[in-house]
Design a protein around this motif. Structure first.
Motif, PDB file in Angstrom:
ATOM      1  N   PHE A  28       0.817  -1.206   0.000  1.00  0.00           N
ATOM      2  CA  PHE A  28       0.000   0.000   0.000  1.00  0.00           C
ATOM      3  C   PHE A  28       0.856   1.264   0.000  1.00  0.00           C
ATOM      4  O   PHE A  28       0.568   2.235  -0.692  1.00  0.00           O
ATOM      5  N   TYR A  85       3.698   1.775  -1.238  1.00  0.00           N
ATOM      6  CA  TYR A  85       4.264   2.033  -2.561  1.00  0.00           C
ATOM      7  C   TYR A  85       3.172   2.467  -3.536  1.00  0.00           C
ATOM      8  O   TYR A  85       3.291   3.493  -4.221  1.00  0.00           O
ATOM      9  N   ILE A  86       2.094   1.698  -3.546  1.00  0.00           N
ATOM     10  CA  ILE A  86       1.029   1.960  -4.525  1.00  0.00           C
ATOM     11  C   ILE A  86       0.430   3.345  -4.330  1.00  0.00           C
ATOM     12  O   ILE A  86       0.249   4.098  -5.281  1.00  0.00           O
ATOM     13  N   GLN A  87       0.124   3.686  -3.092  1.00  0.00           N
ATOM     14  CA  GLN A  87      -0.607   4.919  -2.873  1.00  0.00           C
ATOM     15  C   GLN A  87       0.300   6.100  -2.510  1.00  0.00           C
ATOM     16  O   GLN A  87       0.079   7.199  -2.976  1.00  0.00           O
ATOM     17  N   GLU A  88       1.333   5.867  -1.699  1.00  0.00           N
ATOM     18  CA  GLU A  88       2.148   6.985  -1.210  1.00  0.00           C
ATOM     19  C   GLU A  88       3.510   7.061  -1.886  1.00  0.00           C
ATOM     20  O   GLU A  88       4.291   7.952  -1.593  1.00  0.00           O
ATOM     21  N   ASP A  89       3.803   6.063  -2.707  1.00  0.00           N
ATOM     22  CA  ASP A  89       5.082   6.002  -3.404  1.00  0.00           C
ATOM     23  C   ASP A  89       6.275   6.037  -2.449  1.00  0.00           C
ATOM     24  O   ASP A  89       7.248   6.746  -2.667  1.00  0.00           O
ATOM     25  N   PHE A  90       6.179   5.273  -1.393  1.00  0.00           N
ATOM     26  CA  PHE A  90       7.336   5.095  -0.519  1.00  0.00           C
ATOM     27  C   PHE A  90       8.389   4.299  -1.265  1.00  0.00           C
ATOM     28  O   PHE A  90       8.068   3.356  -1.979  1.00  0.00           O
ATOM     29  N   ARG A  91       9.638   4.689  -1.090  1.00  0.00           N
ATOM     30  CA  ARG A  91      10.744   3.889  -1.610  1.00  0.00           C
ATOM     31  C   ARG A  91      11.459   3.250  -0.427  1.00  0.00           C
ATOM     32  O   ARG A  91      11.257   3.643   0.729  1.00  0.00           O
ATOM     33  N   ASP A 149      12.712   5.249   2.435  1.00  0.00           N
ATOM     34  CA  ASP A 149      11.798   6.081   3.213  1.00  0.00           C
ATOM     35  C   ASP A 149      11.485   5.439   4.558  1.00  0.00           C
ATOM     36  O   ASP A 149      11.148   6.134   5.515  1.00  0.00           O
TER      37      ASP A 149
END
Lengths: 253, 645
Positions: free
Chosen positions: B125, B127-133, B136
């Motif tokens: 989630f 990655y998909i929604q908040e674009d955490f790498r 992070d």
């Protein structure tokens, strides 16, 4: 008397039957395109104009490579960004499969006479879930932004906690109702208006569903603001008020 | 797109490294390590133009410019210290161009080594929604050190709660045990996943079915682990007991959206023992707890047991004795009737064989016309009722048994056939109404039979025990004994009146079945309303009675009734009389001699004479009858399959 009753029934029935159908028809004018199809189009270097309808901050943070940043709310102001050729393929997308911004923009484009307008199915998350990469122009560093649930926010408001409630939804959505005391700065205007925010208080960000407030919070945190966000956005706030948060809603497979 | 190093940090390509690449990386690492060991810090930072050391730059070269503490001191001691700078920052083949800023390194791809995690992360989630790498969460990656296993759980909770403040979890039993160092207690990742945190945005209830199934599975994983539960002084059987209840069965059949999973009663984070007043399952909180799904019930509704052990006589005596009674009923009924059927079949088969061998053919003792004359046994209404009965019964079995045996291989197939549990539930109730209507109609007919117009109650006992009645009488007892004598070649086959004792049993069994299955089914239909009649634990009993009685009914019909009526060698493969309604007078005389004699004496034979059934009726009867038999036998096989495997 009976005749009138029958007639009104008939009208009601017709409205019921054809009312939604005409709305449906409007939506159908814009086709949906799957992430795989879009990938193929981009690989084939097909002439498509890919348009991100989120705020400029979000669009610069990460977007599908080659996207044009054109927030839904500024559609009218930036008509110059759209291609002159009305036959060109336009593909709109936004931040989730629940958001209507891409549909709104796509419908406006059709009204303007663009003939080939599509919306990316599942939006940007759908693209990522299909396994495709994104590109960033100006990535906002992620921070550990505390999120609070609606029940906690309610408590804070009741206890008079010194917070500044910032609603980042669009003006239209805010006009239809927000949390009492909230101030509206839509996300697409945040980069121009953030300096009006108070630095001496914790800012609690509220969005539609909790999908966008994180990035807005990170953006403001980078500017030195103390930010917290409402988990689940207005939708969870409304549910918490109704107290129906945990009722099973689905109908199975 | 630019060449920013951050852009493709998570460029996840699921490709295997070639041997060449792997050895090149090891070589780089070796060079880095050697350089770091041999070169004094002064030597590293000093020096002019860099000599080109190979395809990729060595750490010593990097440190000339990137000379912060993290790179100089922390990184070599970190978990990634052995792979050097270029292990992650690849693609710097011209250090001069890199140092002037013309050439940037390739985007870092953690996934090129951490392949499995990278693949899992694609559905995360964050990655998909908040674009955490990766970095992070794994902040300070250059100083990243491998953590002792014992600290892992605590560290995960620390990291997640940086953003997700959750006072409910903090107060929970899981959290308390975890902070005391219990390695079995659930941290955030045990339920939500670590790198594969799902896109179940629970605050929105967007995927209620998927989320419920997913999280219930997570609870079950630990709570059905016998060794783990024993270590923690808990019972691993509760999961099994839950799976035996209606909630558990519907959950397991694959349609979890409308039934309670673990978290619906125990809540998601605030999981506490029931002795704790803050717990959702504390007796004081049960009305509110059940009330989140169930509405308008009497408070005694909460006496329902969510995971009872019916084998436990001490704690659940009513369920235990219900189980004993139902098991006894099933065992007794089948023992008797399967033996009866087997002995009957044996006798008839042997008898037929003897007749064949001796060349004896049964001859009709009536006049030639009478022999082929058809007489009515079942009226059109009775035939129609039987067809309806068959249809409703099949629907009930095919919608109910997938829930009774949710883990059988065929349960899901049936549910898909109906288009989901919602449809199956509707059909089940619809068919139940049809069945109830039929039985109610038969009850009315029976009442009218006993107390006909004009006669009132006069002579009702005589009618009840008379030859046209379906109520058992002394003659049936004699017939039963006579049949067993006949089975063992100790006498003639008894002469029957209009209804045999096994037909009477079939008929009365439906009434008993309606009382048991219908009654329990009605209680379970709207359990909230039922709570105004009975306490919650009675619903546990109702569920058991409904389920076991259904098994009794289905197997009885598909084995005993099928054999007695259709598969007995004299009638095999089917007796179509229930659909055509008539048989020949010869058959009447042979099968029901006493009825024949009575009708003859009362001069009523004329009134029941009917035309020979036409070809269309015969064909439809055969198709429907044989089809029903085939379906019934198939269901029998499926039921035995579910019981045995």
């Amino acid at each position: 008397m009976r005749k009138i009753g029958g007639l009104s029934m008939l009208i009601a029935l017709a409205t019921f039957l054809f009312g939604p159908a005409s709305l449906w028809g409007q939506q159908q004018a814009v086709t949906e395109i799957a992430p795989e199809q879009l990938r193929r189009l981009l690989d084939e270097k097909a002439e498509v104009v890919l348009i991100n309808t989120m705020s400029a901050i979000e669009c610069r943070d990460h977007a599908i490579p080659g996207s044009l940043c054109l927030p839904c709310e500024t559609f009218q102001e930036r008509l110059d960004l759209l291609p002159a050729d009305k036959g060109k393929k336009l593909i709109y997308y936004c931040e989730s499969d629940l958001c209507l911004r891409s549909y709104k923009s796509a419908n406006k484009a059709r009204e303007m006479g663009y003939r080939d307008v599509s919306v990316l199915k599942g939006g940007l998350p759908g693209w990522k879930q299909a396994g495709y990469t994104t590109a960033a122009q100006e990535r906002i560093p992620r921070k550990a932004i505390p999120s609070i649930k609606a029940s906690r926010l309610k408590k804070w408001l009741e206890e008079g906690e010194p917070i500044f409630l910032l609603d980042i939804r669009s003006e239209d959505a805010f006009r239809q109702g927000g949390i009492k005391g909230a101030v509206n700065i839509p996300f697409y205007r945040l980069d121009r208006l953030y300096q009006d925010l108070p630095l001496d208080r914790r800012i609690v960000l509220v969005d539609e569903r909790g999908f966008r407030s994180f990035l807005a919070s990170c953006y403001l945190a980078r500017k030195g603001y103390d930010t917290t966000r409402l988990f689940g956005g207005m939708e969870s706030w409304r549910k918490a008020l109704k107290g129906t948060n945990r009722l099973p809603a689905g109908q199975g497979k | 797109m630019g060449g920013h190093a951050l852009l493709g940090f998570m460029s996840i390509r699921r490709r295997k490294m070639t041997n060449g690449e792997r050895s090149a990386r090891w070589f780089t690492a070796l060079v880095t390590a050697v350089c770091l060991l041999l070169a004094p810090p002064g030597a590293v930072t000093a020096g002019g133009a860099a000599p080109e050391a190979g395809p990729e730059a060595a750490a010593s070269q990097c440190l000339r410019c990137h000379d912060g503490y993290d790179f100089r001191v922390a990184f070599p001691a970190s978990a990634h210290g052995n792979i050097g700078c270029t292990g992650c920052h690849r693609g710097i083949d011209d250090i001069r161009r890199h140092s002037t800023g013309e050439k940037r390194p390739d985007p870092v791809s953690c996934g090129s080594c951490h392949e499995r995690i990278a693949a899992e992360y694609l559905s995360n989630f964050h990655y998909i929604q908040e674009d955490f790498r990766c970095y992070d969460c794994h902040r300070g990656i250059h100083a990243f050190r491998k953590m002792p296993r014992a600290d892992m759980k605590r560290a995960i909770v620390e990291r997640c709660t940086e953003c997700h403040g959750n006072d409910e979890y903090v107060a929970s039993g899981h959290s308390e045990a975890l902070l005391k160092g219990n390695q079995d207690a659930a941290d955030c990742s045990d339920c939500h996943g670590l790198h594969d945190t799902r896109v179940y945005h629970t605050a929105l209830d967007k995927y209620p079915a998927e989320a419920r199934e997913f999280y219930t599975g997570k609870c079950k994983r630990c709570h059905s682990d016998a060794a783990m539960m024993k270590r923690n002084n808990m019972s691993a059987d509760l999961v099994r007991y839950y799976e035996e209840t209606y909630h558990g069965k519907v959950q397991n059949v694959g349609y979890p959206s409308r039934v309670a999973g673990c978290g619906d009663c125990h809540t998601t984070h605030n999981i506490l023992p029931k002795s704790d007043p803050r717990s959702s399952i504390h007796p004081d909180n049960l009305v509110a707890n059940c009330g989140r799904c169930h509405k308008n019930f009497h408070t005694r509704f909460v006496d329902y047991k969510a995971h009872p052990n019916y084998r436990d006589r001490k704690n659940y005596p009513s369920l235990f004795w219900t189980f004993v009674f139902m098991s006894g009923l099933l065992a007794g009924t089948f023992l008797f009737f399967w033996t009866h059927t087997f002995l009957w079949w044996r006798k008839v088969y042997w008898e037929t064989h003897r007749m064949e061998k001796l060349g004896i053919k049964a001859r009709c003792s009536l006049s030639e016309d009478d022999c082929i004359q058809h007489v009515q046994r079942f009226s059109p209404v009775e035939r129609a009722m039987h067809v309806l009965l068959i249809l409703s019964f099949f629907v009930l079995v095919m919608t109910g048994f997938p829930v009774k045996y949710p883990e059988s291989a065929w349960a899901g197939i049936f549910m898909d056939l109906w288009g989901g549990a919602q449809n199956a539930a509707l059909l089940h109730r619809g068919a139940a109404l049809v069945l109830i209507a039929i039985v109610a109609y038969v009850a009315v007919l029976s009442f009218k039979f006993l107390f006909p117009k004009g006669q009132g109650t006069r002579g009702w006992v005589g009618r009840l025990l008379g030859p046209d009645s379906l109520f058992p009488n002394l003659k049936d007892w004699e017939d039963l004994k006579g049949m067993f004598r006949w089975f063992f070649d100790r006498g003639e086959m008894p002469k029957f009146e209009r209804w045999t004792y096994w037909e009477k049993f079939d008929f009365l069994a439906v009434f008993w079945g309606m009382f048991a299955i219908g009654g329990s089914g009605l209680l379970l239909w709207k359990p909230e309303w039922s709570s105004y009649l009975v306490p919650g634990w009675a619903l546990n009993i109702a569920a058991m009675v409904h389920s076991e009685e259904a098994l009794l009914a289905a197997l009885f019909i598909f084995t005993v009734h099928f054999f007695n009526t259709h598969f007995i060698p004299t009638k095999f493969p089917m007796d179509r009389i229930i659909f055509t309604g008539t048989y020949t007078m010869e058959e009447l005389q042979e099968q029901r001699p006493l009825e024949y004699r009575r009708l003859l004496e009362e001069n009523r034979l004329e009134t029941i004479k009917r035309d020979h059934p036409g070809i269309p009726l015969k064909l439809v009867s055969a198709a429907f009858g044989l089809g029903s038999l085939a379906v019934g036998l198939m269901l029998t096989i499926l039921i035995f399959w579910a019981i045995l495997f």
